[in-house]
Design a protein around this motif. Structure first.
Motif, PDB file in Angstrom:
ATOM      1  N   ARG A 181       0.841  -1.203   0.000  1.00 43.33           N
ATOM      2  CA  ARG A 181       0.000   0.000   0.000  1.00 43.33           C
ATOM      3  C   ARG A 181       0.875   1.252   0.000  1.00 43.33           C
ATOM      4  N   LEU A 182       2.004   1.198   0.691  1.00 42.03           N
ATOM      5  CA  LEU A 182       2.907   2.346   0.709  1.00 42.03           C
ATOM      6  C   LEU A 182       3.557   2.574  -0.649  1.00 42.03           C
ATOM      7  N   LEU A 183       3.788   1.493  -1.377  1.00 40.92           N
ATOM      8  CA  LEU A 183       4.396   1.625  -2.706  1.00 40.92           C
ATOM      9  C   LEU A 183       3.392   2.126  -3.736  1.00 40.92           C
ATOM     10  N   GLN A 184       2.108   1.859  -3.499  1.00 40.69           N
ATOM     11  CA  GLN A 184       1.029   2.381  -4.334  1.00 40.69           C
ATOM     12  C   GLN A 184      -0.005   3.030  -3.411  1.00 40.69           C
ATOM     13  N   PRO A 185       0.271   4.259  -2.979  1.00 36.93           N
ATOM     14  CA  PRO A 185      -0.509   4.888  -1.903  1.00 36.93           C
ATOM     15  C   PRO A 185      -1.894   5.379  -2.336  1.00 36.93           C
ATOM     16  N   VAL A 186      -2.766   4.437  -2.678  1.00 42.30           N
ATOM     17  CA  VAL A 186      -4.143   4.788  -2.993  1.00 42.30           C
ATOM     18  C   VAL A 186      -4.834   5.205  -1.700  1.00 42.30           C
ATOM     19  N   PRO A 187      -5.397   6.406  -1.629  1.00 46.00           N
ATOM     20  CA  PRO A 187      -6.016   6.872  -0.377  1.00 46.00           C
ATOM     21  C   PRO A 187      -7.148   5.960   0.080  1.00 46.00           C
ATOM     22  N   TYR A 188      -7.275   5.849   1.381  1.00 51.13           N
ATOM     23  CA  TYR A 188      -8.402   5.118   1.967  1.00 51.13           C
ATOM     24  C   TYR A 188      -9.655   5.983   1.883  1.00 51.13           C
ATOM     25  N   LEU A 242      -0.137   7.854   5.308  1.00 53.59           N
ATOM     26  CA  LEU A 242       0.127   7.069   4.104  1.00 53.59           C
ATOM     27  C   LEU A 242       0.992   7.846   3.122  1.00 53.59           C
ATOM     28  N   THR A 243       0.648   9.102   2.884  1.00 56.53           N
ATOM     29  CA  THR A 243       1.399   9.928   1.940  1.00 56.53           C
ATOM     30  C   THR A 243       2.837  10.134   2.396  1.00 56.53           C
ATOM     31  N   GLN A 244       3.017  10.480   3.680  1.00 55.78           N
ATOM     32  CA  GLN A 244       4.358  10.738   4.194  1.00 55.78           C
ATOM     33  C   GLN A 244       5.204   9.466   4.204  1.00 55.78           C
ATOM     34  N   ALA A 245       4.618   8.369   4.691  1.00 64.89           N
ATOM     35  CA  ALA A 245       5.371   7.117   4.795  1.00 64.89           C
ATOM     36  C   ALA A 245       5.716   6.554   3.425  1.00 64.89           C
ATOM     37  N   SER A 246       4.852   6.776   2.436  1.00 68.54           N
ATOM     38  CA  SER A 246       5.140   6.330   1.073  1.00 68.54           C
ATOM     39  C   SER A 246       6.403   7.001   0.543  1.00 68.54           C
ATOM     40  N   GLU A 247       6.506   8.301   0.751  1.00 67.20           N
ATOM     41  CA  GLU A 247       7.708   9.027   0.328  1.00 67.20           C
ATOM     42  C   GLU A 247       8.931   8.559   1.110  1.00 67.20           C
ATOM     43  N   ASP A 248       8.745   8.343   2.411  1.00 69.73           N
ATOM     44  CA  ASP A 248       9.866   7.906   3.253  1.00 69.73           C
ATOM     45  C   ASP A 248      10.375   6.541   2.823  1.00 69.73           C
ATOM     46  N   LEU A 249       9.463   5.618   2.504  1.00 69.12           N
ATOM     47  CA  LEU A 249       9.872   4.262   2.122  1.00 69.12           C
ATOM     48  C   LEU A 249      10.619   4.277   0.789  1.00 69.12           C
ATOM     49  N   LYS A 250      10.164   5.078  -0.140  1.00 73.28           N
ATOM     50  CA  LYS A 250      10.802   5.121  -1.459  1.00 73.28           C
ATOM     51  C   LYS A 250      12.206   5.714  -1.392  1.00 73.28           C
ATOM     52  N   ARG A 251      12.483   6.518  -0.348  1.00 81.86           N
ATOM     53  CA  ARG A 251      13.812   7.122  -0.187  1.00 81.86           C
ATOM     54  C   ARG A 251      14.630   6.458   0.908  1.00 81.86           C
ATOM     55  N   LYS A 286      12.429  -2.948  -6.713  1.00 81.33           N
ATOM     56  CA  LYS A 286      12.349  -2.364  -8.056  1.00 81.33           C
ATOM     57  C   LYS A 286      12.302  -0.836  -7.982  1.00 81.33           C
ATOM     58  N   ILE A 287      11.651  -0.320  -6.946  1.00 82.02           N
ATOM     59  CA  ILE A 287      11.522   1.127  -6.775  1.00 82.02           C
ATOM     60  C   ILE A 287      12.718   1.715  -6.032  1.00 82.02           C
ATOM     61  N   ASN A 288      13.227   0.958  -5.058  1.00 79.24           N
ATOM     62  CA  ASN A 288      14.323   1.436  -4.211  1.00 79.24           C
ATOM     63  C   ASN A 288      15.359   0.321  -4.093  1.00 79.24           C
ATOM     64  N   SER A 289      16.257   0.247  -5.062  1.00 79.23           N
ATOM     65  CA  SER A 289      17.206  -0.875  -5.142  1.00 79.23           C
ATOM     66  C   SER A 289      18.297  -0.818  -4.090  1.00 79.23           C
ATOM     67  N   GLU A 290      18.476   0.346  -3.449  1.00 76.16           N
ATOM     68  CA  GLU A 290      19.564   0.503  -2.485  1.00 76.16           C
ATOM     69  C   GLU A 290      19.159   0.142  -1.058  1.00 76.16           C
ATOM     70  N   ILE A 291      17.892  -0.116  -0.814  1.00 72.21           N
ATOM     71  CA  ILE A 291      17.420  -0.311   0.551  1.00 72.21           C
ATOM     72  C   ILE A 291      17.952  -1.614   1.152  1.00 72.21           C
ATOM     73  N   GLN A 292      18.319  -1.558   2.433  1.00 73.37           N
ATOM     74  CA  GLN A 292      18.749  -2.731   3.185  1.00 73.37           C
ATOM     75  C   GLN A 292      17.607  -3.157   4.093  1.00 73.37           C
ATOM     76  N   VAL A 293      17.278  -4.448   4.082  1.00 71.63           N
ATOM     77  CA  VAL A 293      16.167  -4.969   4.869  1.00 71.63           C
ATOM     78  C   VAL A 293      16.708  -5.718   6.081  1.00 71.63           C
ATOM     79  N   ILE A 294      16.189  -5.371   7.263  1.00 75.60           N
ATOM     80  CA  ILE A 294      16.584  -6.038   8.510  1.00 75.60           C
ATOM     81  C   ILE A 294      15.348  -6.691   9.111  1.00 75.60           C
TER      82      ILE A 294
END
Length: 327
Positions: free
Chosen positions: A65-72, A109-118, A175-183
């Motif tokens: 949902r964060l990667l495709q932030p369609v409003p609720y 949703l809007t803020q977290a979507s931007e944060d996740l992509k960066r 695919k959107i954020n290839s540099e992200i490290q997942v823990i």
């Protein structure tokens, strides 16, 4: 070897964590506790944009949902006990009107979507493999919001189901954020609603799924928060009164291990300086008008200004506390 303890020493992560990172943390209440530690120490972090989420299916849905932030919309809400709720969100988002509920949900949703992509780091903390499905739709909910149990059907996610859903979400993310490290982490909070054995089976499914994901994606890192509490501390002294949730001392122990796992010497030294500022700001003086305290406040503000200028940190809250304590 200590004859009275089994000491867990997490391996050093193959990457570092510092104040230039952008972090998103999603998961259980334990993830929120560690996220608060990072936030307090001036890391740029977005913690639980949907509120606390315990099962990995809901976490995967949140990521998508964060990667495709369609409003609720109002059709996504349910009205119960004089509040409007979203089954994707924690009760912290529930409000007396649909408008207020949607405002909080969609702003996050809007803020977290931007944060996740960066983001450069993503912490995912899973608490349980147990899920509740809404009988009417079959949808897995993140929170039941105290609706009658007759509305839900309980289930247990299989490891392969967990892998499939997380793999799908993480592939989209990379695919959107290839540099992200997942823990990955597993919460040491025990969920005894269905008994001791069910809790053990539930945790085992989480571990199995994470292990499988790491085989496919070796760069994904596992941090042993569960083992640090359950195998290392291993004592009810380190739990709150319910004997299920780790207390302050346990959380702090995990925090120190996390710092040693991810942070280099420079970052650890900066954390020490930040900690001194936090302690000074939270100090409650007996004689706030004394010259000694005025000098203490002045010196502390000078120290925080140096850190702000050198490291681009924000000590606005701490400055306000220090100045308030002068009155």
């Amino acid at each position: 070897m200590n004859p009275y303890r089994t000491i867990v020493t997490p391996p050093r992560a193959p990457f570092s964590l510092n104040h230039q990172d952008r972090i998103v943390s999603i998961g259980s209440c334990f993830s929120e506790n560690i996220g608060k530690k990072l936030n307090d120490h001036k890391f740029r972090i977005n913690v639980n944009p949907f509120g606390q989420q315990y099962n990995p299916y809901s976490v995967a849905i949140a990521l998508q949902r964060l990667l495709q932030p369609v409003p609720y919309t109002e059709s996504d809400l349910v009205y119960h006990n004089e509040l409007f709720h979203s089954f994707d969100h924690h009760g912290d988002f529930s409000m007396p009107t649909a408008e207020l509920t949607l405002k909080g949900i969609n702003q996050n949703l809007t803020q977290a979507s931007e944060d996740l992509k960066r983001a450069t780091k993503l912490f995912l903390t899973f608490g349980t493999s147990h899920v509740f499905r809404l009988r009417e739709t079959g949808k897995i909910v993140s929170n039941c919001h105290k609706l009658s149990g007759s509305h839900f059907e309980r289930g247990l996610l299989k490891p392969e189901e967990i892998v499939e859903n997380l793999e799908h979400a993480l592939q989209k993310l990379i695919k959107i954020n290839s540099e992200i490290q997942v823990i990955f982490t597993v919460s040491p909070v025990r969920y005894f609603a269905f008994g001791h054995h069910e809790n053990s089976v539930s945790k085992a499914h989480l571990f199995t799924a994470i292990h499988a994901l790491q085989q496919t994606h070796p760069k994904h890192f596992y941090f042993p928060a569960y083992e640090l509490v359950m195998d290392d501390l291993r004592d009810y002294r380190f739990f709150s009164e319910d004997m299920l949730h780790p207390n302050y001392e346990a959380t702090n122990y995990v925090w120190q291990a996390l710092c040693n796992t991810f942070m280099d010497k420079d970052c650890l030294q900066l954390l020490k300086s930040i900690g001194e500022i936090l302690q000074a700001a939270r100090h409650r003086p007996r004689h706030s008008q004394s010259l000694a305290h005025q000098k203490f406040v002045s010196q502390t503000i000078k120290k925080l200004e140096v850190l702000e200028n050198i490291h681009s940190l924000d000590f606005t809250a701490e400055r306000q506390l220090l100045l308030a304590n002068q009155k």
